[in-house]
Each structure stands twice: as C-alpha cells, then as structure tokens.
Design a protein around this motif. Structure first.
Motif, short mmCIF file in Angstrom:
data_model
loop_
_atom_site.label_atom_id
_atom_site.label_comp_id
_atom_site.label_asym_id
_atom_site.label_seq_id
_atom_site.Cartn_x
_atom_site.Cartn_y
_atom_site.Cartn_z
N SER A 1 0.84 -1.20 0.00
CA SER A 1 0.00 0.00 0.00
C SER A 1 0.88 1.25 0.00
N TYR A 2 1.97 1.20 0.76
CA TYR A 2 2.90 2.33 0.79
C TYR A 2 3.49 2.59 -0.59
N THR A 3 4.00 1.51 -1.19
CA THR A 3 4.63 1.65 -2.51
C THR A 3 3.64 2.19 -3.55
N GLN A 4 2.41 1.69 -3.46
CA GLN A 4 1.41 2.07 -4.45
C GLN A 4 1.07 3.56 -4.34
N ILE A 5 0.93 4.04 -3.10
CA ILE A 5 0.64 5.46 -2.92
C ILE A 5 1.77 6.30 -3.48
N ILE A 6 3.00 5.89 -3.17
CA ILE A 6 4.16 6.65 -3.63
C ILE A 6 4.23 6.68 -5.16
N ILE A 7 4.04 5.51 -5.75
CA ILE A 7 4.15 5.43 -7.22
C ILE A 7 3.16 6.36 -7.89
N LEU A 8 1.89 6.26 -7.49
CA LEU A 8 0.88 7.05 -8.19
C LEU A 8 1.00 8.53 -7.89
N SER A 9 1.30 8.85 -6.61
CA SER A 9 1.41 10.28 -6.28
C SER A 9 2.58 10.90 -7.00
N LYS A 10 3.67 10.16 -7.08
CA LYS A 10 4.85 10.69 -7.74
C LYS A 10 4.55 10.94 -9.22
N LEU A 11 3.82 10.02 -9.78
CA LEU A 11 3.44 10.18 -11.18
C LEU A 11 2.63 11.46 -11.37
N GLY A 12 1.63 11.63 -10.50
CA GLY A 12 0.79 12.83 -10.57
C GLY A 12 1.62 14.09 -10.43
N LEU A 13 2.54 14.05 -9.48
CA LEU A 13 3.39 15.20 -9.22
C LEU A 13 4.24 15.55 -10.43
N LYS A 14 4.78 14.50 -11.04
CA LYS A 14 5.62 14.69 -12.22
C LYS A 14 4.82 15.34 -13.33
N VAL A 15 3.63 14.79 -13.57
CA VAL A 15 2.80 15.30 -14.66
C VAL A 15 2.49 16.76 -14.44
N ILE A 16 2.06 17.08 -13.21
CA ILE A 16 1.59 18.44 -12.99
C ILE A 16 2.75 19.43 -12.98
N THR A 17 3.90 19.02 -12.48
CA THR A 17 5.06 19.91 -12.50
C THR A 17 5.44 20.24 -13.93
N ASP A 18 5.38 19.21 -14.75
CA ASP A 18 5.70 19.38 -16.16
C ASP A 18 4.72 20.31 -16.85
N ILE A 19 3.43 20.06 -16.59
CA ILE A 19 2.40 20.89 -17.20
C ILE A 19 2.57 22.34 -16.77
N LYS A 20 2.81 22.52 -15.47
CA LYS A 20 2.95 23.88 -14.93
C LYS A 20 4.15 24.60 -15.56
N MET A 21 5.24 23.86 -15.66
CA MET A 21 6.44 24.45 -16.25
C MET A 21 6.15 24.97 -17.65
#
Lengths: 586, 582
Positions: free
Chosen positions: B80-100
């Motif tokens: 459960s820990y790994t899964q939260i990290i994986i998906l949240s990190k993905l979301g973070l990456k996407v949005i940082t990229d979009i924002k940039m």
C-alpha cells in the motif's frame, strides 16, 4: 488555578443547565455504542446454542425474532442520540457568537493607541478564524472538551464490558496497547512536525510564483522571457522535492494509522482464538472482543487530542484577552458640561509624545473656531497629531485642551463629538450607497441640507452622471467611484451633521485647485458660521485661509496670516520656497 | 465546445505522460488489487476460526490462519505504501511538467492579458486547478480504483457464500448509498450558504474595525454593534440548522446501516443456519461486510463528481496553455541598430473599444534626444511609452522606427534595444544578482556587480553577498534602493533607448542625490523618453511633450513652453511647485 481553565469555567457558568444535559447525553451515547457488540455476542451464542440443541425447540426462529425487538429498541435510542454531535455543534456556535459580540463591543470602545498597535486584519482574525475554525476556541469549548469526555467514557464502558466478559483476555489483549499508542504518538508527532514544515515551504514557493508575474512588463521589455524559465525551473524543482517528501510522510502516517488497527486484530486473533478453541470463552465473546478492541483504539488515540487542541485554543484565548485588557483612555470624558456652542479652541501647556519621544512640549495655541485655519508643515512635523488631539482621539500627556475655556475631559462626549465634523485622511467609507454614507452620522435627513452638502463637496454633478445616482453602491473595489470622490463623500458626511467646527485632514489629494476653490465658495454660502481647520500641501490653499498655523521641524507652532508669517518667520519662508521648487517633496 | 471533445483533448494532453510511465502504472494497479484483498480477508479468517478451528478444537489450524493474517498485512503494508508513492509521484511529475510549460507559455502572451486580472489571484487559480489535476492522479485514482476493487471483491465473496442473500444486501446498500449521496449534495448547498454568511460576518467586522475612529467620532458604536450582532446571529442560526439537519439525517442513515441491515441479514441467514445450509461464519462475514462496504460505495459516488471537477480544471489549464502568443512575435523584420528616429504618426489607441486614451498623437524622437512627457495623470503618457515597448497594439495611425512600422518588426529583437524603468519597481523572487540580470545567465555576476557600483547601491554588498535573497516583495529594501536597482538593470543590459516612468514618491536627500547621479550615467549617450515628475528632468530635456486628455497640447523646450503655453505654465506651477498631482 490555571487562568485558562478559569476562563473556560467562567464561560461555561453562563450555561449551567447545558452542562448537565451534555453530561447525560455523552454518557447515554457512549453506553449505546458500547452495548452493540455485546448484543452481537448474545445473538451468536444464542444461535450457536439453538443450533446445537435443535431438538429442544420447535421454532428456534421465534427466539431470534424476540431478540430482534431488543436490537430495534437499542437502535431507536441510537437514533435519538444521533443528534448528540449536533447539540455539541450548536453549543459551539452559541459560544462563538457571544464571544464575538463581547469582544467586538470591547473593540468599539478602544482608543487610537489600540488601533495603532493592532492591525485591522489581525483583529478580524481574532474575532473570526480564531473563534470559528476547527479546532480553535469555539470548537474547543464544547466539542473539544466533550469529545474527549466522550472518548474517556467510551473507554471506561468498553473496558468494563471486556472485564465483565473475560478479565483474563482483557488483560492479555490490552497489554500491548499502551506501548502501541506511545509509539504511535512519537512517530506521528515527529512526522506531523515535518509535515507542517514542508507545507510552509510550499506556500513560500507559491508566493514566489505569484510575485514572478507582477514584473512581466520588465521581463518582456528586456527580452528575458526564455531566460526567466530558469527561475521556474528552480522554483518548481524545489517545489517538486518538498512535495515529494510530503507525499512520503503522508503515506507513512496513513500506514501507521492503519497498522495500529491491525495490531489489535492480531492480538485478539491469537489470545482470543486460543481461548475459543480451548473452550474457555464462547465464540460470541471471541467476536465481541474483536469488535471491542477496534472500538477502543480510536478513542484512545483521540483522547490526547484534547491537550493539543487545548494548547491551540489557549493561545487564541490569550489573543482575545489581550484585546480586552489593553488599557483604554477613551473613557476620559466625565460628561459634566454640555456643549451647545463652539467659541474657542485652546491648547494650554499641552505636551504630547509617542513612546517617550516628545513631539509637543508645553504647547500654547489658540484657534479661533469661527475662522478658517490652515495647518502647514513638513511630513512628520505633527499635523495629524495636532488634529487627533483636537478630536479627542488621543489624550495629551500633560496640560489641557480647552473648548470654550473648559477642559475637554469635562465635556459631554456625545455633545463634543457631535459638534465637530471630521474628515480623515483616508476616507474610510462603509459598504452601502453614496446616500447612506453621506447620511451616516444623522438620524433624520434634511433634504435641503443634503442637497447643499452635495453641492459643497462638488459631488452633485458627478453623482448625476452615475446610472443609479446617489443610490450607487460603494463596493469593496472595482466601483466607478474614484478615490477623490470617496474623499469628497467623507467631506459631505462630515458636513451633513451641521458641525460647528470642521476638521479636514489633507484635502489636497481629493480636490484639484479648481474644485477646492468651489468648495470654499460653497462653504461660505451654506455654512458661513462653521469654522475649519485644514491640512493642505498646496500653496494655493493659503488664499482661502484666514489664519495659518505653521509647525516647524522642531514641532514649534507659529500662528499668523500668510503675510505676517512670510515677513516674520524665515523658516516659513523657506518652507514655502521649498514647496515651490522641490516639486514632489511634500 | 462539446463535452466529449473536451475530454478527448484533455486526454490528449495527459496521454504522453501516461504512456511514458505505463509500466509503473501497471505495477501500481497490481499492488492495489493486493491491498484491496487484504481489506477483505479478516472476516474470512474469523469465519474460518469460528466454523472450523473452534468446533474441531484444532489449535494448529487457528495459529496457521493467524500467522497467515500477520504475513498478509505485513506484505500489504509495503504494497500500500509503494502504491501510494508510485501514483502520487506520477501525478506530481505530470503536474510539475504541465505547470512548467504553462508558465513559460504565459510569459509569451500579451501583457494586456494580465491587465484585467490581479496576478496573485490568477496564479492562485492556476495553483488550485493544478492541485485538482494532481488529485486526479494521486488520491482520486487510488481511492476510486481501490474502492471499486474492494466493492467487486465483496460482491464476489458474498455471492459465492449466498447468492440469494447477497442480492438483497446489494440492492438495499446501493439505494442507501445513492440516497446518502443526494443528501450530501443538498447539504453542500446549505454549507455554501453558511460560508457566505461567515464571509459576510468577516467583511462587516473588517469594515467597522477599519473605520472605528470614524464610528467613534460620529458616535455610531451601537449601530455597528447591532449590525455585527445581526449578521453573526444569522450565521449562527443557519449553521445550527444545518448541523442539526446533517447529524440527524446522518444518524438515520447510520441506523439503517448498523441496525436495519443487520436485522435484514439475521432474518435472511439465521433460518438457513438452523437448516444446516449455512454456518455461523457466513453470518459473521455478512455482518462485517455490510459495515465496511457502505462507505467505499458512498465515496465512490462522491469521487465520480470530483473527477468531473478535475476535468474542468484540466480544461481550464489547457485553455490557458493554448492562449495565443504575442501577435508580432514571429515577424522576421528587424533593424540592426536604431539610427534615426521614432515617429508617432497620428496614433490612436484604446484599451477598450472606442474609449480612446490616445487621440491622434504625433511626435518624433530623434536619436540621442532626451524627451520628457508631462501632463496630468491619465492624459496618456504612460500609455505612450507602453506602446513603444510593444505591449499593446495601436488601432489607428503608425509608429515608425527608422521609417519601419513597429508592428512589422520582430518585437523581441526590438525590445532588446529598449530599456524600461518603471515607476514602482517590482522585484523578482530570488537574489540581487538575478534581480538585476532577470535570470539571464549569459550576463556574468561581475557585470552585475559593476553596474551596482555605478549606481552607488553598495548597500547590497554590505548585505553580505549579492546572493542575498530579497525578502518577499522587497521589504528589506527601501523604495529608493529599489529604484537604484532598476537603474543597475538598465546599465547592465545597455539598451540603445531608455524609457522611463519616473517615480513620484519622496525620497531622502542622500538617495535623491544618488538617483540623480545614476540617472545621468544611465542616460549618457542614449536616446531617452521620460515620463517626468522631477523639475530637473524637464529642464534638462531636449524636447517636452505636453499631454492633455490623450492629445498633445504643446511641444518645445522648457523656456519655450513657459512663454508660449499657459496650460504648461499652470501645470508646472501646480505639479512641480505646489503640491501633489493625483
């Protein structure tokens, strides 16, 4: 006794009967929720028994149906107790409202020192967010306290039930709990600390981003649009990293919270399972313990919350008390002498300074209250202070201010305030229409006077241009009414009360030279008796003044006509000279 | 734009990210199945112990299952820990990229876009929208998929255990969940009204505290108190009603779930237990599941609504990123260097249709000349210099640079020749060096230091180093120093033409002298246009253009205008000799 505790108890003294109601409601609620697993245990054991002794009963379901009525009965009580949190919320709101009104009333009685010390935004926060937000004062006063009480009663009830069912299993299953809870607290508090630190970092990056677009014209003018991306790279990467560590923390916290439940389940599985297999407890008891332990863990985690939210609330309570306890000089008026006319205004040996730094020392000055007097001097020479002394907003450190040769302190406050018309530097209008602002100070509206007032303040023509005339609403921002117009509304507001003496703190920013001339013409037409004291930065205002008071850099005051001062006072001469050549310097 | 098209375009925006990380996504999904399984398992273990271990008095069997449970939750915790990290990190990456991408795009659009929006608010909105999009990836997807898997798991288990009972249970539960969802939407509207009342209370208190000395001198304290009392009481009333409604209806739903459903399960299953077709374990499984299934189901309905909101946010972000870049960005034409003159030829300009700010303005600025623009505020001076920088498009007439129309030139190349110094100096986030060179790292720190010395802003050296971060909105720097900093900027970039909006605020004499001196250095050998607020600036000017109501009234030197133009005389007397202009 602790002063905060005392404060809390004092608040509750207003609602003694509610304390009793809350006490019983809490106990009833806890009892109902702790009885439910026991019912389940009885049911399971009954089914088990009936199934094993099927031969003895023709209609085993009859027994069950009878039992269902018991469940329904308990359920009905549960339905009633469901309003318990609503009652709690209702009392929170009672506290919120009454505290807000008490402290707001306090604020209305404060003097200028108070408003110098506390910014508006800060005071508003104390009366809104500090009271309303979770888990601050209002929440703490009822919900915070009674939720903790509720948790405590829950734990007591559940533990008694468990002991009643099987004391040995209770002891076994409860031993790991304290250790677990301590570990939980240590870990979660340290995580939460890091969590809020990260959150701060994020909001600071956000405010940097906000700033970055304000300079867009400069960025474009210097052709740096692409180069500026380097800033976004830096800021966003920083943000990514903080946010990522925040995610990890959050995931960790979630995990811990989930695991503490699992650990309880494991304890019961082992000890309870063992006893059930051995036959020392029934399967019903085994299952009831399973549920009870789950029910007990969260109140136990919740209980220390009282101290955390209490600490927060106490800080906010102190902030409220700080308002109340701030020394107040506004009650200086002894209300002995009524004021029906306004002949003279005199400073007699008046001294005043801010924080031990003397501004005026033994000032002796008389102002003819039927004349128009212009107050001039460089920024910081004490013009506004002189005006604040006159309006009674501040009190001299020594000496007297005499109105009609009577000390201001002896006057009736209402009379005194009603006889002066005050126009502050910042217009400070209230939400509502132009009309409601102009008539702010009067009870009955004299239509003829209203018309004259609008004409005098040079508003009539402009209002005629507005779509809704004087019913135009002054919004917070973005309305058609300009800053200069707002200030002239403030002038109209002061005139509307037919003041005996008018005080204008800086009229130059709202009126151009032409409008100013019109103002004084109308003043002489409609309010010939009214004297005035005005601050202006425009040399041309000299023409409308009967007398001039010049304050020099050493805060000495000189009075005379323009010609007299110009002839006799070299400092005044220099001042006028510098105003004329230095341009923008005021 | 149709809704479907919107979704398709939004998907197009996200698709490359999702595709790039498809393995990670798949792995996350797998872990999620595992985690959901764990949430299903403990009632089954309990049922097994009750049904098998206890009647058989088999301790080993009981232990085996208990240990299995320990093992399972241990592994599922990691999952459960790994899964939260994986998906949240993905979301973070996407949005940082979009924002940039979004931010660098916004830099390229016309400044008029920002005119009507307070920038702070605007960025906050972008921020909120991005958070919602990120939420789509992290919490939202985790919860939706997790809850869905759990729900399906429960259906499979209970249908396997007892299909006829499970039909009843599922039907009732679905009805309850939908009804509850509707109720919460209704409550949402009420809570919105509570929030509105609350902000009304805040606004009233704010207003009265701010104007307290007016209230006191007008002796209106009681009225203020009674108005606050009324608003605050209204808030109390509506909020009390809302919470009674919320809790009693919620209590009713809880009653339905905990008691009514429980009784339903008893009535349906217990007879079968007595028949011998079902075990007590089945009863345990059902009674545990009914409590656990309802909240995920309600959440699921809520989350579907949130997906819609996230999609709206995503659309907004996409629309921003599709805003057209400045018009004459892509012009090819450029001038090597400014050689002759800037000419305004009958220029008309309005920010909004027909509301002319500049009316038929014509003048010339020859190379090397210093020209001062004067006139009452709102007469078109600042607009004129904005037009030269190409911030806005003029509607009629022509602005000619060495004979070439400004709107035919490549605007970026043109701006490189222009140095702008504004009245309020807005500082950029970051340190002193970056502020002077505007993050242009082709300019060395030494060059920046050179300019700072030239404008006598040595204070910035005293502040430790030039790496010193300027505190928020430059609160640790005075107004005068900010101006010096903007002079240093102009010196560093060494533009051919300096365009300046002089500051009006009063400054102490020492800084004033520094500013005068620096101004000479900045303007030395340059063509300059100055919106003048200082007497010295107009006296030194080669030409003064006097604006009134968007038109040029007079032109000439100071001595000429003082004799020929009464308007100008009047202005000089009032504005430069008397007091304020507004």
């Amino acid at each position: 006794m602790n002063k905060h505790l005392k404060w809390v108890i004092n608040e509750w003294k207003r609602y003694k009967s509610l304390v009793v109601i809350m006490f019983f409601l809490t106990i009833l609620t806890s009892f109902i929720s702790s009885v439910y697993p026991y019912l389940f245990k009885v049911l399971i054991d009954k089914i088990d028994f009936l199934q094993k002794n099927k031969a003895d009963y023709d209609e085993p379901m009859q027994e069950i149906y009878r039992f269902i009525w018991v469940i329904l009965g308990i359920g009905a009580v549960r339905l009633v107790t469901s309003i318990y949190p609503a009652v709690r919320a209702w009392i929170n709101m009672k506290f919120e409202h009454s505290l807000r009104m008490r402290y707001f009333t306090d604020i209305t009685e404060k003097d200028y020192k108070f408003f110098n010390k506390f910014r508006t935004g800060d005071l508003v926060t104390r009366l809104t967010n500090d009271l309303t937000d979770f888990p601050k004062i209002a929440w703490f006063l009822c919900s915070g306290i009674f939720r903790a009480f509720n948790s405590l009663v829950n734990i007591i009830f559940i533990m008694s039930m468990m002991f009643f069912l099987n004391w040995k299993l209770t002891l076994y299953s409860l031993t790991p709990l304290p250790v677990m809870i301590i570990v939980f607290y240590l870990v979660s508090t340290s995580l939460e600390k890091r969590y809020s630190k990260n959150q701060e970092a994020i909001s600071s990056i956000n405010s940097q981003l906000e700033l970055s677009f304000s300079g867009i014209k400069i960025i474009k003018a210097f052709d740096c649009e692409e180069k500026y991306n380097r800033f976004f790279d830096i800021a966003l990467e920083e943000r990514y990293n903080t946010e990522y560590s925040l995610i990890k923390l959050q995931a960790g916290l979630n995990l811990i919270y989930e695991y503490i439940g699992y650990l309880g389940q494991i304890a019961i599985l082992f000890f309870g399972g063992y006893m059930a297999v051995k036959g020392t407890i029934t399967i019903g008891t085994f299952l009831a313990f399973y549920t009870y332990l789950m029910m007990m863990i969260y109140p136990m985690l919740d209980l220390p919350q009282l101290f955390i939210s209490g600490k927060q609330a106490f800080v906010n309570i102190d902030r409220l008390e700080e308002i109340k306890n701030f020394p107040n000089e506004n009650q200086r008026f002894s209300n002995e002498v009524p004021v029906d006319r306004f002949d003279s205004l005199k400073f007699s040996d008046t001294s005043f300074g801010y924080q031990e730094k003397a501004l005026f020392t033994n000032l002796n000055l008389e102002i003819d209250s039927h004349k128009k007097t212009l107050l001039m001097g460089e920024v910081g020479c004490g013009k506004s202070t002189l005006i604040s002394l006159l309006t009674g907003l501040i009190k001299p450190d020594s000496g007297e201010i005499l109105i009609n040769n009577i000390n201001v302190d002896k006057l009736k406050r209402d009379d005194f305030l009603n006889s002066i018309g005050y126009v502050p530097q910042d217009p400070l209008l209230f939400s509502g229409t132009i009309h409601s602002n102009v008539t702010f100070g009067v009870k009955e509206i004299d239509q003829e006077l209203y018309r004259q007032v609008l004409e005098t303040s040079q508003l009539d023509n402009e209002i005629a241009g507005f779509e809704k005339r004087d019913k135009t609403i002054l919004g917070e921002k973005g309305t058609a009414v300009s800053g200069g117009q707002k200030q002239r509304i403030a002038i109209a507001r002061a005139l509307m009360r037919k003041p005996k003496f008018l005080i204008l703190d800086d009229i130059t920013s709202s009126l151009d030279a032409e409008n100013e001339r019109k103002l004084w013409v109308s003043m002489n037409k409609y309010f010939p008796e009214t004297g005035a004291l005005m601050v202006s930065h425009r040399i041309s205002t000299v023409a409308y003044a009967d007398e001039i008071i010049f304050i020099n850099k050493e805060h000495h005051c000189f009075k005379g006509t323009h010609l007299e001062l110009h002839r006799n006072n070299p400092q005044y001469r220099d001042f006028i000279q510098s105003q004329m050549t230095n341009g923008k310097k005021t | 734009m149709s809704k479907k098209l919107n979704i398709r375009q939004n998907y197009k925006l996200l698709q490359p990210y999702l595709w790039k990380e498809k393995k990670l996504l798949l792995f996350g999904l797998l872990l999620m199945i595992f985690v959901s399984l764990t949430h299903l398992i403990d009632p089954l273990i309990l049922a097994h112990i009750v049904d098998v271990s206890v009647p058989n008095k088999d301790l080993n069997d009981m232990y085996r299952y208990a240990f299995f449970f320990i093992g399972l939750i241990f592994v599922s915790g990691i999952a459960s820990y790994t899964q939260i990290i994986i998906l949240s990190k993905l979301g973070l990456k996407v949005i940082t990229d979009i924002k940039m991408k979004l931010f660098s795009h916004l830099m390229k659009i016309s400044v008029s876009f920002f005119d009507n929006r307070p920038v702070g608010d605007f960025i906050t909105k972008v921020e909120n929208d991005s958070e919602k999009v990120r939420f789509l990836f992290s919490e939202l997807s985790i919860r939706i998929i997790g809850n869905l898997l759990f729900f399906v798991g429960v259906i499979i288990v209970i249908t396997y255990k007892s299909p006829d009972v499970s039909v009843w249970i599922l039907l009732t539960i679905t009805i309850i969940a939908i009804a509850y969802n509707y109720f919460m939407r209704f409550m949402g509207k009420i809570f919105k009204r509570v929030r509105e009342k609350y902000s009304e209370v805040t606004a009233k208190i704010n207003e009265y505290v701010q104007g307290m000395h007016v209230i006191q001198t007008f002796h209106k304290e009681d009225e203020a108190i009674s108005i606050v009392e009324k608003t605050s009481a209204e808030k109390k009333l509506i909020e009390t009603k809302a919470s009674f409604l919320e809790y009693s209806v919620e209590g009713f739903f809880l009653f339905l779930i905990e008691y009514f459903m429980f009784i339903l399960v008893i009535v349906l299953i217990v007879p079968q237990i007595f028949d011998g077709t079902k075990s007590i374990g089945t009863l345990i499984i059902f009674s545990q599941y009914i409590n656990r299934i309802i909240w995920p189901l309600i959440q699921l309905l809520e989350n579907v609504m949130q997906i819609q909101k996230s999609m709206v946010s995503l659309t907004r972000i996409r629309e921003l990123s599709e805003l057209p870049v400045e018009d004459y960005y892509n012009n090819k034409l450029e001038i090597k260097s400014f050689e002759e003159e800037i000419e305004f030829k009958n220029v008309w300009f309005a920010y909004e249709a027909e509301n002319w700010i500049l009316k038929d303005v014509s003048f010339k600025v020859r190379k090397g000349e210093k020209v001062a623009l004067v006139g009452p505020s709102g007469s078109g001076k600042t607009t004129t210099i904005s037009l030269i920088c190409g911030f806005y498009k003029y509607q009629k007439g022509e602005i000619l640079i060495d004979g070439i129309p400004l709107n035919k030139l490549n605007i970026k190349k043109w701006r490189r020749k222009v140095g702008l110094i504004l009245q309020d100096v807005l500082l950029f986030p970051g340190n002193v060096i970056e502020n002077v060179r505007i993050y242009d790292d082709s300019i060395s720190a030494e060059q920046v230091m050179e300019s700072i010395k030239m404008v006598h802003a040595e204070k910035f050296f005293e502040m430790g180093s030039l790496q010193n971060i300027i505190a928020e909105r430059g609160q640790n720097i005075s107004q005068g120093e900010k101006q010096l900093l903007s002079f240093a900027r102009a010196l560093t970039f060494n533009p051919e033409i300096v365009i300046m909006d002089e500051a009006t605020s009063s400054i102490d004499t020492v800084t004033e002298r520094k500013i005068q001196d620096s101004m000479l250095k900045v303007l030395a050998g340059k063509t300059a246009m100055i919106v003048a607020h200082r007497l010295s600036s107009i006296i030194d000017a080669d030409n003064i253009i006097y604006f009134k109501d968007g038109q040029i009234k007079n032109q000439g030197t100071h001595t000429q205008l003082m004799t020929t133009s009464p308007d100008y005389q009047n202005l000089v007397n009032l504005q430069f000799m008397g007091g304020h202009d507004e």
